[in-house]
Design a protein around this motif. Structure first.
Motif, short mmCIF file in Angstrom:
data_model
loop_
_atom_site.label_atom_id
_atom_site.label_comp_id
_atom_site.label_asym_id
_atom_site.label_seq_id
_atom_site.Cartn_x
_atom_site.Cartn_y
_atom_site.Cartn_z
N ARG A 269 -1.80 6.13 -0.89
CA ARG A 269 -2.91 5.16 -0.70
C ARG A 269 -3.27 5.64 0.64
O ARG A 269 -4.50 5.62 1.22
N LEU B 298 -18.26 13.81 8.93
CA LEU B 298 -19.56 14.16 8.36
C LEU B 298 -20.71 13.91 9.42
O LEU B 298 -21.74 14.58 9.43
N ALA B 299 -20.58 12.68 9.90
CA ALA B 299 -21.80 12.41 10.77
C ALA B 299 -21.81 13.28 11.93
O ALA B 299 -22.91 13.50 12.11
N MET C 51 1.11 -1.05 0.09
CA MET C 51 -0.13 0.07 0.04
C MET C 51 0.83 1.20 -0.05
O MET C 51 1.75 1.49 0.76
N TRP D 125 -6.90 6.78 2.92
CA TRP D 125 -7.90 6.01 3.80
C TRP D 125 -8.00 6.70 5.21
O TRP D 125 -8.88 6.70 5.84
N VAL E 206 -15.65 10.35 7.10
CA VAL E 206 -17.11 9.86 7.61
C VAL E 206 -17.52 10.09 9.06
O VAL E 206 -18.71 10.75 9.09
N VAL F 119 -10.43 9.13 4.48
CA VAL F 119 -11.72 8.51 4.59
C VAL F 119 -12.31 8.39 6.02
O VAL F 119 -13.38 8.66 6.70
N VAL G 95 -21.08 16.39 12.04
CA VAL G 95 -21.65 17.61 11.61
C VAL G 95 -23.03 17.56 11.26
O VAL G 95 -23.87 18.46 11.80
#
Lengths: 654, 178, 338
Positions: free
Chosen positions: B5, B19-20, B1, B9, B16, B12, B22
């Motif tokens: 990359r 975002l949740a 990897m 990750w 996630v 990400v 916020v």
């Protein structure tokens, strides 16, 4: 009776989804899975029909009818009333979703990844059945009131109400299939040519109605909201355009994948992201998190929807992380030489631009929330921000869109490409020079018009080349329809760019207070207020301004913009604009205030150029997608298309 | 990897939950409920003619705690708050608080009638027919109240009619203890 | 011969294209000059600012009192020679960055401008890398002849290969079990995350708005008050509904509908007499409005029954076909013939 039956239908849908998920996992070859998929669809349709029936028969014992039905609402708006509020629109969403699930169960090729795909789809169906049943059940029984308020006034004044939401939802839910298929690819590691073809077909099947839905949405807000514009970068509008950007990027990335076998992981990521963005958009607009002109629905469903969204987000992103390396291009492919003037270069650039556009719009929509969450001062993100950010990206995209079809996969060489681009470039330069010197246009409209002319001419060159090489009939055969559809969609986008540029740069608006007998002038039109008429029909009261439109002193039309008020629904009066559409210009009149005693109205007057072209262009884009969808797999032609007599291309342009 | 990359990750993994959080935060507060809090800032000079023709300025009241009330005769909630205002102003005046009304985008006649109707003629009301002073002050609408301390700094901005709670919570603490 | 002619035509076309492009550049340059020299318009500045007393509209399009004031103020300051930026700063000092319709390019808001650019750059980076490689390779292998073997049918074969190979390599009992474990862990994480988010969002709010008075007192507009009043009435809080409708009626003096709703709310709150005083002056002006008669009649029925019955009878005679209240009123009048 209906409350019970409806709740039962929802429960049976939930049960069928759960059974279906297990059945597809355990014994995908038996009859069970197919039956379960049919059961899911039947439950959704039954629930939908039951609610429609309750609305039409005005069964006020059903909570949804009591809150959004009304005795005097005309039949059409009673039927569309189902999707005028949260709970009912979830049912519409379910019908569309389950329709896609059923179609997928019948049409997906029986490969190794079909069971996984279907399990994912069934789980998504189950989530939405559960959401409707437990958090937003429209079928709750209530003590029946004598009459209901009817649907939201804004949602019962335009016939598109019956077309726009169903099309939009058809598109939204359709992305569930590529999403599930992508997740299946991550789980099984299968992502070959055939899988790319499957994903393309299902993505396109969702992209066409989404495109139509977005266009109709703009048209609807133009005809209803009364400010004279059609796109305000409102959260609801953004929620529909963001997945459109990523889905368009996906369709083009799939071309690269089909041709070169690369980008497998990226196409999967785009397919997954598109549906995740659909869910995010749905959450944003259905939960009342962001204030919007069109947020007609605020309810307790927010936290549950957020829970579903986060669960799907975590699962999908986790799978992406886990399965990425299996699908990622090997080092040999990443090291591949990429000829600068090849089609792949431009497709990749267009993909990057589309993703950047989607990201920009998403960021703009979420930014006030983001700042608020970290405790910053309140900020606003409005049209000036979006215009400033998206216009350069869109212009670059338009250029890539124009050039890509004129290049070949192997790169036919700079001279050949330059030869094909000479015509479009000359036209673009001529347009810019003419508009700049003769019409004194500002720089941004100049560049936009030039780029749009370039894109249009490029489509014409490509089409002419295809016809010259293979004949017009070949374009209509299965193999050629993909190309024809694609070119049509590109032409539509270029035409839309022309229309957007014109309406942004040359709209004239005027707000004025008129007494009966007085006139106002704008862009060559004179309007005269002849009277104020009060009317009452059914459950609506309206005050219409009778306006005579004059041009060069001659009366050419009588328009009746009005303010409509629904006493049973209360709320504020809504404007019902009157639009006189002609090929080149629209005359748009809306009343914002009426003083009944003095017979005086505040009139908003807009003269918008090329609106008809905008709607036509949008329809062309959707139509292009539809034609491409009917096209069969692209045949490999024995010899290449000759752009000019001397430039021979080494490989067919696909 | 590859490093790139891995960086992706990590991105990400941060995005996630971010975002949740916020979205969850947005859902709890709701955009409109969020306060349009304005940081402390110097009050403008706010100079002009009053409804009864005298010249007044906020700058001239420096050294006093001042309550500036923005109102208009066409505004319904102002009607609700005025009786309380008329009753409270003299009590606060006794403790050194000056009151200044700001009548926004209003006709002189209706405004005078409004003031007479509530018996508020004793208080100075700046007339602001074109809304210039209200904008200079930073008003979002009517009724609104601004609390200016002795140094001429706006320390509070109340949206909506004045309430006893607001006076108690924000005005009284600025005064000398009695 | 034809060769010479076509070369000539090509040259001519190239010259023509060059002339056109030069012309278009001149047009662009001229238009940029003109734009820079053009005076700043009030509309342009107003369009970049929010209207303080509306929900989402800009100061350019709204007709609210403060939006009008803002346009006048912008015009005044432009006449004083202020630049557009200076005017925006003036409003930002008073209203905070909220007043700007696009976030300022400073502090936290810089992210709104920088992040999209960063995403675009990240998307173009791999492309640029591969292009650079291509140029390097092209330098060694010659201009436009990429090796066909790499792209032709062998590509198709290679793209088919993972369909079986990868599955088999990862497949088999161990691969599957490891996969199943992963998927199960992921699913529980997903469900956990979902429940957590829902709980976070649904729990009671720990930070009430800065001032409790604000929430009740401040509503954006008459429509907001009306909606609030209807909600309160539905919830059975007639007193609060009265306040909301009063506000709405005050904000829209020309609109009679809020008054009707207020009348109904007053009757519900047991203040029928007030409703009568509110509505009777209206009847003098609009004697034939059935909705007015209905509300007034209902109110009078409590406060002044004979008058109420007269008003309602008049309502019955004037009500349009199918008015929802007609059967109810008829029953009321017939069932109570005192």
């Amino acid at each position: 009776m209906i409350p019970l039956l409806g709740t039962l239908a929802l429960a049976s849908g939930l049960a069928a989804s759960a059974t279906g998920a297990v059945a597809w996992l355990r014994r995908p070859s038996g009859r069970g899975p197919a039956l379960a998929a049919a059961g899911v669809l039947c439950s959704a349709v039954a629930a939908f029909l039951l609610l429609e029936w309750a609305l039409i028969t005005r069964d006020f014992a059903v909570a949804f009818v009591a809150e959004h039905g009304g005795r005097d609402v005309p039949l059409y708006y009673t039927v569309t009333g189902l999707w005028s509020a949260m709970e009912g629109s979830l049912l519409l969403w379910l019908v569309m979703l389950c329709g896609h699930a059923f179609a997928a169960s019948r049409r997906l090729p029986a490969t190794q990844d079909r069971p996984v795909t279907m399990v994912v789809i069934m789980v998504v169906c189950g989530c939405f059945f559960a959401l409707t049943l437990f958090a937003a059940n429209p079928f709750e029984a209530v003590p029946p009131p004598a009459d209901g308020p009817g649907p939201d006034p804004l949602l019962r004044s335009h016939p598109f109400m019956g077309l726009h939401p169903p099309l939009l939802y058809l598109g939204y839910t359709g992305f569930c299939v590529p999403f599930a298929h992508g997740l299946a690819a991550l789980v099984t590691g299968r992502a070959g040519r055939e899988a790319a073809e499957v994903m393309r077909r299902w993505t396109l099947a969702a992209w066409v109605p989404l495109t139509a839905g977005v266009v109709l949405g703009a048209w609807w807000s133009y005809g209803v909201l009364g400010w004279g514009g059609y796109w305000e970068w409102d959260p609801v509008e953004n929620a529909s355009i963001i997945p459109w950007f990523t889905a368009t990027a996906l369709l083009h990335a799939l071309m690269v994948r089909r041709r070169r076998g690369s980008l497998r992981a990226w196409t999967v990521a785009l397919a997954v992201a598109t549906f995740l963005l659909v869910l995010t958009g749905t959450f944003l607009t259905r939960s009342g998190v962001v204030a919007s002109v069109h947020s007609f629905t605020r309810s307790s469903v927010g936290p549950v929807l957020l829970g579903v969204l986060v669960a799907v987000l975590v699962a999908a992103c986790g799978l992406l992380v886990w399965g990425w390396d299996r699908l990622a291009d090997g080092p040999h492919r990443r090291a591949d030489r990429l000829p600068p003037l090849s089609r792949e270069t431009f497709l990749l650039a267009a993909g990057a631009l589309l993703v950047a556009l989607a990201f920009t719009v998403l960021l703009g929509t979420l930014f006030p929330l983001l700042v608020q969450a970290v405790g910053g001062e309140r900020v606003s993100v409005g049209p000036p921000y979006y215009d400033r950010m998206t216009v350069p990206l869109a212009l670059a995209l338009l250029t890539a869109m124009a050039v890509a079809p004129l290049t070949g996969w192997r790169g036919p060489g700079a001279r050949a490409v330059a030869r094909r681009l000479a015509g479009p470039a000359a036209l673009a330069a001529a347009v810019v020079a003419a508009l700049g010197f003769l019409a004194d246009e500002p720089p941004v409209p100049l560049v936009s018009s030039g780029t749009a002319a370039f894109a249009l001419a490029a489509v014409a060159v490509r089409l002419a080349g295809s016809v010259r090489h293979r004949g017009a009939a070949a374009l209509l055969r299965a193999g050629g329809r993909r190309r024809l559809g694609g070119l049509l969609a590109h032409a539509g986008v270029a035409l839309a760019a022309v229309a957007v540029t014109a309406s942004a740069a040359h709209a004239t608006t005027l707000q004025t207070r008129l007494r009966v007998g007085q006139t106002a002038q704008a862009a060559g039109y004179t309007v005269r207020l002849d009277g104020v008429d009060r009317e009452r029909a059914g459950d609506e009261m309206s005050v219409a301004a009778r306006v005579t439109v004059l041009r060069d002193g001659r009366a050419i039309d009588i328009l009746r913009p009005s303010l409509v008020f629904y006493p049973s629904a209360g709320g504020s009066a809504v404007a019902r604009p009157a639009v006189r559409t002609r090929l080149l210009t629209d005359l748009y009149l809306a009343v914002s205030e009426v003083d009944q005693e003095a017979d005086e109205v505040v009139l908003r007057l807009a003269v918008n150029p090329l609106m008809a072209l905008l709607w036509g262009a949008g329809t062309t884009v959707a139509l292009g997608g539809l034609i491409a969808l009917t096209g069969g797999p692209a045949r490999r032609e024995p010899s290449g298309w000759r752009g000019t007599a001397r430039a021979r291309i080494e490989e067919p342009v696909g | 990897m590859s490093a790139a990359r891995r960086l992706g990750w990590i991105g990400v993994a941060l995005l996630v939950p971010g975002l949740a959080v916020v979205l969850a935060h947005g859902l709890r507060t709701g955009e409109e409920a969020a306060s349009v809090a304005v940081a402390r800032r110097p009050a403008p000079a706010l100079e002009g003619a009053t409804l009864d023709g005298r010249r007044v300025s906020l700058a001239g009241l420096r050294g006093h705690v001042v309550v500036v009330n923005v109102w208009a005769s066409w505004c319904g909630p102002c009607r609700e708050e005025f009786p309380y205002l008329v009753e409270t102003a003299p009590r606060l005046a006794a403790r050194g608080v000056r009151f200044l009304g700001l009548d926004v985008r209003d006709g002189l006649e209706p405004a005078r009638r409004f003031v007479e109707e509530f018996g508020a003629q004793d208080l100075p009301h700046l007339s602001d027919p074109d809304g210039r002073l209200a904008l200079d002050l930073g008003a979002f609408g009517v009724p609104e109240s601004f609390l200016v301390d002795r140094d001429g700094t706006i320390v509070q901005h109340l949206l909506g009619p004045m309430t006893p709670q607001w006076v108690e919570r924000h005005v009284l603490p600025l005064l000398d203890p009695r | 011969m034809s060769g010479v002619r076509s070369v000539l035509a090509g040259r001519l076309a190239a010259v023509g294209l060059a002339v056109l492009i030069a012309l278009s550049c001149a047009a662009l340059w001229r238009s940029a000059q003109q734009e820079a020299a053009a005076p700043v318009r009030v509309q342009d500045v107003a369009a970049s600012l929010r209207c303080p007393d509306c929900q989402t509209a800009s100061a350019a399009e709204s007709s609210s009192p403060l939006a009008q004031a803002m346009r006048a103020e912008i015009g005044r300051r432009l006449a004083l020679g202020w630049s557009a930026d200076r005017i925006r700063d003036y409003f930002q000092e008073r209203y905070g960055p909220w007043i700007l319709r696009s976030p300022p390019a400073e502090g936290l808001s810089l992210g709104a401008w920088a992040l999209p650019v960063a995403v675009l750059a990240a998307g173009c980076l791999p492309l640029a890398r591969r292009l650079r490689r291509a140029r390097g390779a092209a330098a060694t292998t010659g201009p436009t002849t990429p090796a066909p073997a790499r792209h032709g049918d062998s590509t198709a074969e290679r793209s088919q290969e993972p369909e079986n190979a990868t599955w088999q390599a990862r497949g088999g009992a161990r691969g599957r079990v490891r996969g199943a474990g992963w998927v199960a862990a992921l699913l529980s994480l997903a469900c956990g995350g979902g429940v957590l988010a829902a709980a976070l969002a649904g729990g009671p709010s720990p930070s009430p708005p800065a001032d409790p008075a604000r929430d009740d007192a401040r509503q954006p507009d008459a429509g907001g008050y009306l909606a609030r009043g209807r909600a309160l009435q539905a919830a059975g809080d007639a007193e609060q509904a009265v306040l909301a409708f009063e506000a709405a009626a005050a904000l829209r003096p020309d609109d009679r509908a809020p008054r009707y709703l207020l009348g109904f709310a007053l009757v519900k709150a047991g203040r029928a007499a007030e409703a009568v005083t509110l509505l009777r002056p209206l009847r003098a002006r609009h004697p034939d409005d059935p909705d007015l008669l209905l509300v007034l009649g209902t109110a009078e029925l409590t406060a002044d029954p004979p008058a109420g019955r007269r008003t309602l009878a008049r309502f019955l005679s004037l009500a349009p076909e199918g008015h929802p209240a007609v059967p109810e009123v008829r029953r009321l009048l017939e069932g109570n013939p005192r």
